[in-house]
Design a protein around this motif. Structure first.
Motif, mmCIF file in Angstrom:
data_model
loop_
_atom_site.group_PDB
_atom_site.id
_atom_site.type_symbol
_atom_site.label_atom_id
_atom_site.label_comp_id
_atom_site.label_asym_id
_atom_site.label_seq_id
_atom_site.Cartn_x
_atom_site.Cartn_y
_atom_site.Cartn_z
ATOM 1 N N LEU A 86 1.214 15.867 -6.320
ATOM 2 C CA LEU A 86 -0.007 15.509 -5.588
ATOM 3 C C LEU A 86 0.107 15.902 -4.111
ATOM 4 C CD1 LEU A 86 -2.740 14.290 -6.202
ATOM 5 C CD2 LEU A 86 -1.864 12.075 -5.487
ATOM 6 N N ASN A 87 1.276 15.617 -3.492
ATOM 7 C CA ASN A 87 1.463 16.001 -2.095
ATOM 8 C C ASN A 87 1.462 17.507 -1.915
ATOM 9 O OD1 ASN A 87 1.399 13.644 -0.661
ATOM 10 N ND2 ASN A 87 3.583 13.203 -0.939
ATOM 11 N N HIS A 88 1.983 18.230 -2.900
ATOM 12 C CA HIS A 88 1.979 19.686 -2.803
ATOM 13 C C HIS A 88 0.542 20.204 -2.770
ATOM 14 C CE1 HIS A 88 3.272 23.805 -3.108
ATOM 15 N NE2 HIS A 88 2.442 23.988 -4.115
ATOM 16 N N THR A 89 -0.277 19.585 -3.629
ATOM 17 C CA THR A 89 -1.686 19.955 -3.684
ATOM 18 C C THR A 89 -2.345 19.720 -2.319
ATOM 19 O OG1 THR A 89 -1.652 19.265 -5.979
ATOM 20 C CG2 THR A 89 -3.811 19.527 -4.993
ATOM 21 N N VAL A 130 4.193 20.171 7.072
ATOM 22 C CA VAL A 130 4.811 19.632 5.855
ATOM 23 C C VAL A 130 5.205 18.174 6.089
ATOM 24 C CG1 VAL A 130 6.815 19.769 4.321
ATOM 25 C CG2 VAL A 130 5.635 21.870 4.989
ATOM 26 N N ALA A 131 5.883 17.924 7.209
ATOM 27 C CA ALA A 131 6.367 16.561 7.496
ATOM 28 C C ALA A 131 5.201 15.588 7.614
ATOM 29 C CB ALA A 131 7.208 16.564 8.764
ATOM 30 N N THR A 132 4.128 16.026 8.288
ATOM 31 C CA THR A 132 2.966 15.147 8.456
ATOM 32 C C THR A 132 2.314 14.860 7.105
ATOM 33 O OG1 THR A 132 2.604 16.259 10.553
ATOM 34 C CG2 THR A 132 0.839 14.834 9.783
ATOM 35 N N THR A 133 2.142 15.911 6.293
ATOM 36 C CA THR A 133 1.472 15.740 5.001
ATOM 37 C C THR A 133 2.297 14.857 4.063
ATOM 38 O OG1 THR A 133 0.593 17.975 5.271
ATOM 39 C CG2 THR A 133 0.328 16.963 3.099
ATOM 40 N N LEU A 134 3.601 15.075 4.063
ATOM 41 C CA LEU A 134 4.457 14.308 3.138
ATOM 42 C C LEU A 134 4.847 12.955 3.728
ATOM 43 C CD1 LEU A 134 7.011 16.997 1.849
ATOM 44 C CD2 LEU A 134 4.668 16.612 1.121
ATOM 45 N N LYS A 135 4.493 12.752 5.015
ATOM 46 C CA LYS A 135 4.877 11.525 5.724
ATOM 47 C C LYS A 135 6.390 11.317 5.687
ATOM 48 C CE LYS A 135 0.505 9.100 5.493
ATOM 49 N NZ LYS A 135 -0.331 10.050 4.742
ATOM 50 N N VAL A 136 7.105 12.370 6.073
ATOM 51 C CA VAL A 136 8.567 12.258 6.188
ATOM 52 C C VAL A 136 8.974 12.713 7.584
ATOM 53 C CG1 VAL A 136 9.025 12.626 3.728
ATOM 54 C CG2 VAL A 136 8.986 14.595 5.269
ATOM 55 N N PHE A 191 0.844 -1.199 0.000
ATOM 56 C CA PHE A 191 0.000 0.000 0.000
ATOM 57 C C PHE A 191 0.874 1.242 0.000
ATOM 58 C CE2 PHE A 191 -2.545 -3.433 1.734
ATOM 59 C CZ PHE A 191 -3.642 -3.373 0.886
ATOM 60 N N VAL A 192 0.605 2.145 -0.934
ATOM 61 C CA VAL A 192 1.465 3.331 -1.083
ATOM 62 C C VAL A 192 0.609 4.596 -1.029
ATOM 63 C CG1 VAL A 192 3.230 2.146 -2.426
ATOM 64 C CG2 VAL A 192 1.308 3.217 -3.603
ATOM 65 N N GLU A 193 1.286 5.690 -0.711
ATOM 66 C CA GLU A 193 0.607 6.997 -0.679
ATOM 67 C C GLU A 193 0.685 7.653 -2.058
ATOM 68 O OE1 GLU A 193 -0.948 8.545 1.836
ATOM 69 O OE2 GLU A 193 -0.630 6.832 3.178
ATOM 70 N N THR A 194 1.851 7.501 -2.683
ATOM 71 C CA THR A 194 2.046 8.097 -4.011
ATOM 72 C C THR A 194 2.818 7.114 -4.877
ATOM 73 O OG1 THR A 194 4.086 9.091 -3.245
ATOM 74 C CG2 THR A 194 2.142 10.499 -3.222
ATOM 75 N N PHE A 195 2.767 7.355 -6.174
ATOM 76 C CA PHE A 195 3.518 6.512 -7.102
ATOM 77 C C PHE A 195 4.680 7.294 -7.699
ATOM 78 C CE2 PHE A 195 -0.378 3.962 -7.184
ATOM 79 C CZ PHE A 195 0.170 2.687 -7.146
ATOM 80 N N PRO A 196 5.824 6.640 -7.869
ATOM 81 C CA PRO A 196 6.902 7.321 -8.601
ATOM 82 C C PRO A 196 6.484 7.431 -10.064
ATOM 83 C CG PRO A 196 7.499 5.024 -8.181
ATOM 84 C CD PRO A 196 6.176 5.262 -7.478
ATOM 85 N N LEU A 197 6.738 8.585 -10.677
ATOM 86 C CA LEU A 197 6.365 8.781 -12.074
ATOM 87 C C LEU A 197 7.614 8.914 -12.924
ATOM 88 C CD1 LEU A 197 3.478 11.390 -11.629
ATOM 89 C CD2 LEU A 197 3.301 8.909 -11.770
ATOM 90 N N ASN A 198 7.527 8.462 -14.166
ATOM 91 C CA ASN A 198 8.664 8.664 -15.071
ATOM 92 C C ASN A 198 8.525 10.016 -15.771
ATOM 93 O OD1 ASN A 198 6.805 8.294 -17.124
ATOM 94 N ND2 ASN A 198 7.364 6.149 -17.457
ATOM 95 N N GLN A 199 9.471 10.299 -16.669
ATOM 96 C CA GLN A 199 9.490 11.616 -17.338
ATOM 97 C C GLN A 199 8.180 11.920 -18.045
ATOM 98 O OE1 GLN A 199 11.550 14.065 -17.394
ATOM 99 N NE2 GLN A 199 13.441 13.261 -16.538
#
Lengths: 501, 79
Positions: free
Chosen positions: B37-40, B11-17, A479-487
């Protein structure tokens, strides 16, 4: 200018296009100045051989206006990207050996020595002494190269797709026919990478209808993209699904956001979740939504379909079609025995086929085959590498041919599995990769759930079993929060596989 | 807690870092997790947390921690 042989810019609408990016606004006057300044510095033809120019500068209206000027002067263009590593840009420049690299203050110093560079500022400087004589200008001819776009090859070596002016013109003409009802569109906004051919699709739209071109300087800053749409009342937006998804998510939650100015929305470059059509319906006042499909090698796109008016097609458990083939092209689905069939590799013929890959005869040869349905001549077919099938007159994609894997004897396409996962309630988007080789091969799914949701492996397993045979169920889920995207803005599967190692 | 620390928290909480991965120069594209997407999401989270609305014409400016803090200070936000 001899308009009869000008392949791209002879449409009168070309002179109506203006270029804006929130900081500077340019018009045909500036394009004209740029054209003559280019020719003052470098010849477009040497001993009759067409010359190219590379563009390496920040996103903005100058970038696009320079492209038009270069075409008007007779050059072909090679767009480069300031967000690429310096080494990659310099490698491409070394391959192309352009007449000049057009750059700006920020990037001109990163260029390798030995190539002529011109600062873009100088190209737009009005010069009283300039010979504004169009009889000296030799515009693009049909057989000329219009542009070369470098995409990542499977070997890691970037491959240059060479597109002729005639092919690009064919695409512009299709745009003019197919989107005729949107001919009064005022402004479009470039949100894709300028090195990606969605940008060429936007440019074709502008050439077809005289639509002005806005450039989102910060294309990854979606809130600023939304602000530009509102400020300039953008009516045409052509983006990759990930941009559309972020934009609609933001517009839904941001107080005061209003994107009802959008009238025509195009999505291309990747498959998208069906909810996108509904989201745009709720955020606009009946904007029309099209899915378009095509490899760079077939000049931007070759299939299209309007979706907002096809409610029977847009449903959670149904795949999204890529639509119907352009009226100017032909397609064949070739099965494993090279026989035209209802399902097989999607192959395209017609005037939009690339000239070939830059300096790569072997790769070019392997990209084409001949059409078995035409016996009296060798008609070239471009092999898209996409597995497709036909249903009720529309074409649907199943996945990449080279992505096909054999697991316990079954031929499986990982993309088919991720499509099934995408239809599950609570799943935003997924990607399925293959790990291991031969007898050890197994599928692993990366899943992004809707915000706030948590699923266990067992939940997904039981839901998926209703949709897929057991051999297609992944062995594990991440389960991921975001996906890595290519160019290109697509999910980067190689990066996902690396996460598992 | 000063405003900068609070922004870094969000920022850290939203980006989960981890918080120590973020400083005043961090911004969109400078770290992998700070993507489009995280910036949004971050812009929306900041609006909720401070009960403010960013103006549309500053959305192209608030792309680093430092610029976000400056914008919040302009709006009279204090901790």
């Amino acid at each position: 200018m001899n308009s009869k042989i000008n392949t791209i810019l002879d449409k009168s609408s070309f002179k109506n296009i203006s270029y804006f990016d929130g900081q500077s606004k340019l018009s045909y006057d500036e394009v004209k100045t740029c054209t003559f300044n280019l020719l003052k510095n470098i010849p477009a033809r040497v001993n009759g051989v067409q010359q190219g120019i590379c563009l390496l500068m920040e996103r903005g209206s100058h970038y696009i206006a320079t492209m038009f000027a270069a075409w008007q002067a007779g050059f072909y263009i090679v767009p480069l990207n300031t967000s690429w590593p310096i080494q990659k840009n310099n490698e491409i420049i070394s391959k192309i050996k352009p007449a000049a690299v057009i750059s700006d203050d920020e990037n001109i110093t990163s260029l390798a020595n030995g190539f002529k560079s011109i600062n873009v500022i100088n190209l737009f400087e009005k010069n009283e002494g300039l010979q504004n004589d169009f009889s000296l200008v030799s515009p693009l001819r049909p057989a000329d190269v219009a542009y070369i776009i470098f995409t990542s090859g499977s070997t890691g070596e970037p491959k240059g797709v060479v597109i002729s002016a005639a092919s690009f013109r064919s695409y512009v003409d299709w745009t003019q026919r197919y989107f005729a009802e949107y001919s009064t569109s005022k402004r479009l906004l470039l949100t894709s990478e300028l090195t990606f051919d969605i940008t060429m699709g936007d440019i074709a739209f502008a050439l077809a209808f005289g639509t002005s071109i806005g450039v989102a300087r910060q294309n990854t800053n979606i809130p600023s993209v939304l602000a530009l749409i509102m400020k300039y009342e953008i009516d045409v937006l052509y983006s990759v699904p990930t941009t559309h998804l972020a934009l609609t998510a933001f517009a839904k939650r941001k107080r005061g956001a209003d994107i009802s100015c959008l009238k025509l929305i195009l999505s291309g470059g990747d498959r998208f979740p069906w909810q996108l059509v509904e989201d745009y319906k709720s955020l606009t006042q009946g904007a029309h939504f099209y899915n378009v499909y095509g490899p760079t090698e077939v000049t931007i796109n070759c299939f299209a379909v309007r979706l907002d008016n096809k409610e029977n097609l847009i449903a959670e458990d149904k795949p999204v079609p890529i639509g119907e083939c352009f009226d100017s092209l032909n397609y064949v689905l070739l099965d494993e025995d090279n026989i035209a069939s209802k399902e097989g590799e999607l192959c395209i013929s017609g005037p939009q086929l690339m000239m070939g890959y830059y300096q790569d005869k072997n790769l070019t040869d392997s990209a084409f085959t001949t059409d078995p349905t035409v016996s009296f001549v060798q008609r070239l077919l471009y092999k898209t590498g996409d597995l497709a099938y036909e249903d009720d007159g529309l074409i649907y994609l199943k996945g990449r041919i080279d992505g096909l894997v054999k697991i316990r004897g079954y031929r499986i396409h990982p993309d088919e599995v991720s499509k099934a996962i995408d239809t599950l309630d609570g799943v935003d988007v997924s990607a399925v990769v293959t790990v291991g080789k031969q007898t050890d091969a197994a599928l692993v799914a990366f899943i992004k759930l809707d915000q706030g949701l948590e699923f266990t492996k067992e939940t997904i397993d039981s839901k998926l079993k209703e949709k897929l045979p057991a051999y297609m169920i992944p062995v594990d889920y991440v389960f991921v929060e975001t996906f890595p995207l290519n160019q290109s803005g697509k999910i980067d599967k190689n990066a996902l596989i690396k996460r598992l190692l | 807690m000063i405003l900068l620390e609070k922004v870094i928290d969000i920022v850290a909480t939203t980006l989960k870092v981890n918080k120590d991965e973020i400083n005043k120069d961090s911004g969109l594209g400078t770290i992998a997790k700070w993507d489009s997407l995280n910036h949004t999401n971050l812009v929306l989270e900041l609006e909720d947390a401070f009960d403010i609305g960013f103006d549309f014409d500053e959305l192209d400016k608030i792309i680093t921690v430092e610029k976000i803090v400056a914008s919040l200070e302009d709006k009279g936000v204090t901790i």
